[in-house]
Scaffold this motif. Structure first.
Motif, PDB file in Angstrom:
ATOM      1  N   GLN A   1      15.556   9.595 -14.022  1.00 22.85           N
ATOM      2  CA  GLN A   1      16.919   9.646 -14.547  1.00 22.85           C
ATOM      3  C   GLN A   1      17.634  10.866 -13.978  1.00 22.85           C
ATOM      4  O   GLN A   1      17.007  11.862 -13.622  1.00 22.85           O
ATOM      5  CB  GLN A   1      16.918   9.692 -16.084  1.00 22.85           C
ATOM      6  N   GLU A   2      18.959  10.779 -13.887  1.00 17.54           N
ATOM      7  CA  GLU A   2      19.738  11.863 -13.287  1.00 17.54           C
ATOM      8  C   GLU A   2      20.053  12.971 -14.281  1.00 17.54           C
ATOM      9  O   GLU A   2      20.453  14.062 -13.886  1.00 17.54           O
ATOM     10  CB  GLU A   2      21.039  11.307 -12.698  1.00 17.54           C
ATOM     11  N   GLN A   3      19.909  12.709 -15.583  1.00 21.39           N
ATOM     12  CA  GLN A   3      20.131  13.745 -16.591  1.00 21.39           C
ATOM     13  C   GLN A   3      18.800  14.427 -16.894  1.00 21.39           C
ATOM     14  O   GLN A   3      17.801  13.756 -17.158  1.00 21.39           O
ATOM     15  CB  GLN A   3      20.707  13.151 -17.884  1.00 21.39           C
ATOM     16  N   PHE A   4      18.817  15.762 -16.863  1.00 23.34           N
ATOM     17  CA  PHE A   4      17.578  16.515 -17.045  1.00 23.34           C
ATOM     18  C   PHE A   4      17.423  17.084 -18.451  1.00 23.34           C
ATOM     19  O   PHE A   4      16.435  17.755 -18.740  1.00 23.34           O
ATOM     20  CB  PHE A   4      17.508  17.660 -16.028  1.00 23.34           C
ATOM     21  N   ASP A   5      18.406  16.851 -19.315  1.00 22.57           N
ATOM     22  CA  ASP A   5      18.346  17.425 -20.660  1.00 22.57           C
ATOM     23  C   ASP A   5      17.850  16.434 -21.704  1.00 22.57           C
ATOM     24  O   ASP A   5      17.811  16.749 -22.890  1.00 22.57           O
ATOM     25  CB  ASP A   5      19.720  17.961 -21.070  1.00 22.57           C
ATOM     26  N   THR A   6      17.492  15.234 -21.276  1.00 20.69           N
ATOM     27  CA  THR A   6      16.955  14.233 -22.205  1.00 20.69           C
ATOM     28  C   THR A   6      15.722  13.579 -21.593  1.00 20.69           C
ATOM     29  O   THR A   6      15.566  13.540 -20.369  1.00 20.69           O
ATOM     30  CB  THR A   6      17.999  13.141 -22.515  1.00 20.69           C
ATOM     31  N   TYR A   7      14.868  13.060 -22.472  1.00 13.58           N
ATOM     32  CA  TYR A   7      13.675  12.347 -22.013  1.00 13.58           C
ATOM     33  C   TYR A   7      13.751  10.904 -22.486  1.00 13.58           C
ATOM     34  O   TYR A   7      13.972  10.641 -23.671  1.00 13.58           O
ATOM     35  CB  TYR A   7      12.408  13.012 -22.557  1.00 13.58           C
ATOM     36  N   ASN A   8      13.579   9.990 -21.551  1.00 14.70           N
ATOM     37  CA  ASN A   8      13.612   8.564 -21.864  1.00 14.70           C
ATOM     38  C   ASN A   8      12.187   8.012 -21.824  1.00 14.70           C
ATOM     39  O   ASN A   8      11.616   7.836 -20.746  1.00 14.70           O
ATOM     40  CB  ASN A   8      14.492   7.827 -20.854  1.00 14.70           C
TER      41      ASN A   8
END
Length: 757
Positions: free
Chosen positions: A404-411
């Motif tokens: 994912q391109e966002q590094f502040d959340t975990y999917n």
């Protein structure tokens, strides 16, 4: 708490259910990696929401645990409780930062809220005042109720707070008219009490830098700044004991008892106050012992040190026995009811599947292979780093796994993800088929990004407090005037302090302290008096502001024109990094700084865009700017482009030539230098080879800007210390910016360099 979801998944496993069934009491977990300790504690806390005390071996381990567990739980619920970090019987007090951490942790436990307190074995054993001593010290302030204003100020002084003109750190308070600002030990930001007479009209937290209000509350509790605050009777008890001795140290301690901050009070307070330990402050806590074997060894070492120091000091000065400063039996008391986390195996029935991650030492292909294998087997991979620049680098390296391109959340639904967290080491969690890998394991280097930096802001209110009547000041709307005085006046039925500024013809302007940020001290040439402005339409200040605004608009138009032209240009779009680039970067013999990696990623991202790059990298000498240029040069050469390194001096050209030659030694890259160190025959040969494309990287002084220097396929120009080049050279450089990528390096960010960037 970016990985909070992982703890929810793990809470449903048979491993954790066995711990939960025990009531998180008298349980042993063995054969697990120390990096898994925070994960287990976090899962317990997130699931059961119970006060938790974690015991570690020392200060370093405690801070590391605090950083690691913040990846799994809310940071607002984690509180370190360090040891005093001073030797006993030395009669010195701990640092203010340690005092704050300790008293904050104690009051958080007393509040009854579910929190995690991370202590060391020494801070667990060391005697502290019993909890009733602390509870009776709190003073509640409620909105809309009356309190003697002067008594509050006196109480703050007695509680150990330092009166300052402006609060900007813990333990300070200030008074401005009917406003009291306090930086409490258990608050992230200072609180502002606004009084009208003796009535508290409002209570709000505010940002200490910007002074902007953050949150309005109905009540606050003022706690002492220090852990040990003695009453007159308690001081008298200690004084009587000290008077029995006749050493100079005792006499100094007796005289200092009249103050609130008594040197060595942590070694003396048991004379007058009943003692206890940290455990007594918590309400039915869950206790975790990290590596019990190491804790017991540390316990023995601490006891031995205290007894040796006592025996050494007792002959010359008054000392309390070590047994009164240490509650050594407290560890034996809590051990049977605690959860023990051990990396060693003594009973195979208690082994959990939580393993450490091996180091790949920069072998990126091995990391890819391992990740691909795990994903094929149904595992989830989480790559963690502590800063964004490294996260972007990892995103490029492992783009094939589509993170994912966002590094502040975990999917948790994706098999590969990249996050930013403070984890020091990775964990393999077998029961939920998840691997957490840090950049430390990938590159074999420890990257730590500073969490907080000292920030500098303008402080108008500080300038005001230094003013004297007759000083020149500048009001943002009315111009230059003379500061006359501070007057207290009634406005709208409320009394306020006003700054009085005199302008031309005796006109006066009254500025409320609420708008003091609009006033600054006048700074001009020494000995030259400024012209005083007039209020109203006659003011020359308005005409000056109009001219400045017009100039700013012209500059903005020029910049807009330049950047629109630059956007319209189509430059060479460099391809993504290849395997050789990864190998080349991994061979860097030093540990990159977080800011260095961020700069490298920014430069490479610019190179991969279709518009020509024009980037300035600014950093002090020795901070790694050259390595940024080297990696950009390697990327350009791998794309079949030539690189020009332009430097202002021959000596610097030689330094760069040696550095580049050493770094590129293992690769088929041709590097040459063009300077006065070369003969005319050599210079002619270099120019011919450069034109033919036989030279990949050319390093030189302004000689590179000569008309007879031609490139076959120039891709990027690196300019070192551009501000040291002449005007003609700069005009030539401006033309280059429209043709190829330009990277400027500078250790002196003067406005001219920044403007050209």
């Amino acid at each position: 708490m970016v990985l909070n979801n992982l703890t929810k998944l793990y809470a449903a496993t048979a491993e954790f259910q066995s711990l939960s069934a025990s009531g998180v009491r008298a349980f042993t977990i063995e054969g697990i990696s120390p990096s898994a300790f925070p994960f287990i504690v976090a899962t317990s806390f997130n699931t059961l929401k119970q006060q938790t005390i974690v015991v570690t071996t020392d200060y370093h381990t405690m801070n590391r645990f605090v950083a690691d567990i913040s990846a799994f739980v809310n940071e607002d619920t984690i509180f370190p409780f360090p040891a005093l970090e001073v030797l006993p019987y030395e009669y010195v007090n701990p640092s203010s930062s340690i005092e704050r951490e300790r008293i904050t942790a104690l009051y958080q436990l007393l509040s009854g809220k579910p929190v995690i307190v991370v202590a060391t074995i020494e801070s667990l054993l060391r005697a502290i005042p019993h909890k009733e001593f602390f509870l009776k010290k709190g003073i509640n302030i409620n909105k809309a109720e009356e309190y003697p204003f002067e008594v509050i100020i006196e109480t703050l002084i007695n509680y150990g707070y330092e009166r300052e003109t402006r609060v900007d750190r813990y333990g300070q308070f200030s008074v401005k008219g009917g406003i009291i600002d306090i930086y409490l030990p258990n608050a992230a930001n200072p609180v502002r009490l606004d009084f009208f007479g003796d009535t508290c009209e409002s209570i709000r937290y505010f940002d200490p830098m910007t002074q902007v209000s953050l949150e309005h509350v109905q009540t606050i509790t003022i706690y002492p700044r220090r852990e040990i605050l003695l009453s007159p009777s308690e001081k008298e008890k200690i004084q009587k004991e000290l008077i029995r001795g006749d050493s100079n140290l005792n006499q100094q301690a007796v005289s200092s008892l009249q103050k609130n901050n008594v040197p060595g009070i942590y070694d003396l307070f048991p004379l007058a106050i009943e003692t206890d330990t940290l455990i007594s402050f918590a309400q039915n806590p869950h206790i975790f012992l990290c590596d019990p074997g190491q804790l017991k060894a540390k316990l023995s070492e601490i006891e031995r040190t205290y007894h040796q120091l006592y025996n050494h000091k007792k002959e010359t000065t008054f000392c309390l026995p070590a047994s009164q400063l240490l509650h050594s039996d407290s560890y034996q008391h809590i051990e049977p009811q605690a959860v023990k986390l051990s990396p060693f195996i003594t009973d195979s029935n208690n082994v959990w599947q939580l393993k450490s991650i091996p180091s790949f030492q920069g072998r990126i292909q091995d990391v890819r292979s391992e990740c691909a294998k795990r994903i094929e087997e149904g595992w989830h991979i989480v790559v963690s780093t502590s800063f964004e620049g490294q996260a972007r680098r990892l995103y490029d390296l492992f783009n094939e796994f589509k993170p994912q391109e966002q590094f502040d959340t975990y999917n948790p639904n994706k098999h590969f993800g990249i996050i930013i967290s403070n984890l020091h080491e990775g964990i393999e969690i077998g029961s939920i088929k998840t691997c957490i890998i840090t950049d430390h394991e990938i590159f074999g280097k420890s990257y730590r990004k500073k969490k907080h930096f000292k920030q500098k802001y303008s402080k108008p209110i500080d300038t005001f407090l230094e003013l004297s009547p007759g000083d020149y000041v500048v009001h943002i709307n009315h111009g230059i005037g003379i500061f006359k005085a501070i007057e207290r006046m009634s406005a709208g039925g409320i009394e306020r302090d006003f700054l009085v500024i005199e302008y031309a013809e005796g006109d006066k302007l009254y500025v409320s302290l609420d708008h003091i940020n609009m006033v600054q001290r006048y700074v001009g040439l020494d000995g030259r008096q400024p012209r005083i402005d007039a209020l109203g339409k006659k003011s020359a200040w308005n005409r000056i502001k109009e001219r400045v605004q017009q100039s700013v608009e012209e500059i903005a138009q020029d910049l807009l024109k330049i950047y629109s032209q630059r956007k319209a240009l189509k430059g060479f779009q460099f391809p993504p990094d290849i395997m050789w680039q990864e190998e080349f970067e991994s061979k860097f013999e030093y540990e990159e700084t977080p800011d260095q990696i961020t700069a490298i990623e920014d430069v490479k991202d610019d190179m991969e865009k279709s518009q020509p790059m024009d980037r300035l990298v600014c950093g002090d000498v020795g901070f790694g700017k050259t390595e940024v240029a080297i990696r950009a040069a390697f990327k350009a050469v791998m794309a079949g482009k030539q690189v020009a390194i332009l430097v202002p001096t021959t000596v610097l050209a030689m330094q760069h030539y040696n550095t580049f030659t050493r770094r590129f030694a293992d690769y088929p890259v041709t590097i040459e230098m063009l300077s006065r160190f070369k003969s005319q025959l050599q210079i002619k040969s270099i120019k011919e080879r450069l034109k033919a494309g036989a030279i990949d990287i050319i390093i030189g002084t302004h000689a590179l800007l000569a008309k007879d220097v031609h490139f076959k396929n120039l891709g990027i120009v690196v300019i070192d210390e551009e501000q040291r080049f002449g005007v003609k050279h700069k005009e030539h450089l401006k033309k280059l910016r429209l043709l190829v990528d330009v990277l400027t390096l500078s250790a002196t960010p003067i406005p001219r360099t920044l403007h050209m960037a």
